[in-house]
Design a protein around this motif. Sequence first.
Motif, PDB file in Angstrom:
ATOM      1  N   HIS A   6       0.915  -1.162  -0.033  1.00 52.15           N
ATOM      2  CA  HIS A   6       0.040  -0.579  -0.165  1.00 52.15           C
ATOM      3  C   HIS A   6       0.517   1.468   0.148  1.00 52.15           C
ATOM      4  N   HIS A   7      -0.242   2.415  -0.488  1.00 53.67           N
ATOM      5  CA  HIS A   7       1.257   3.900  -0.239  1.00 53.67           C
ATOM      6  C   HIS A   7       0.416   3.963   1.281  1.00 53.67           C
ATOM      7  N   HIS A   8       1.615   5.120   1.488  1.00 57.00           N
ATOM      8  CA  HIS A   8       1.818   6.013   2.475  1.00 57.00           C
ATOM      9  C   HIS A   8       1.905   7.547   1.958  1.00 57.00           C
ATOM     10  N   THR A   9       1.069   8.529   2.879  1.00 57.88           N
ATOM     11  CA  THR A   9       1.874   9.929   2.185  1.00 57.88           C
ATOM     12  C   THR A   9       1.783  10.394   3.578  1.00 57.88           C
ATOM     13  N   VAL A  17       1.060  11.459   8.604  1.00 55.76           N
ATOM     14  CA  VAL A  17       1.584   9.867   6.965  1.00 55.76           C
ATOM     15  C   VAL A  17      -0.098   9.151   7.427  1.00 55.76           C
ATOM     16  N   ALA A  19      -2.301   6.178   5.031  1.00 55.65           N
ATOM     17  CA  ALA A  19      -2.094   5.382   3.924  1.00 55.65           C
ATOM     18  C   ALA A  19      -3.930   5.169   3.123  1.00 55.65           C
ATOM     19  N   LEU A  47       6.016   6.306  -0.792  1.00 62.09           N
ATOM     20  CA  LEU A  47       5.856   7.322   0.136  1.00 62.09           C
ATOM     21  C   LEU A  47       5.581   8.414  -1.056  1.00 62.09           C
TER      22      LEU A  47
END
Length: 57
Positions: A6-9, A17, A19, A47
């Motif tokens: 999954h991506h994180h911001t 932070v 997800a 990220l």
Amino acid sequence: MTGEPHHHTACWECGGVGALDGRHPAESMKAIEELTGLRPDPSGAPLIFGRCAECVG
């Protein structure tokens, strides 16, 4: 943790932070490959940096 990629911001301003939903990483990875030719590692967790909604406010 789900163990699924999954991506994180990450917010540059406040350091928050988050997800992203599990549906979005596959779509994003496909777009990255189409735009750049780079084949992202599907086991990775990219990220994505920017400013969160609260900081943009």
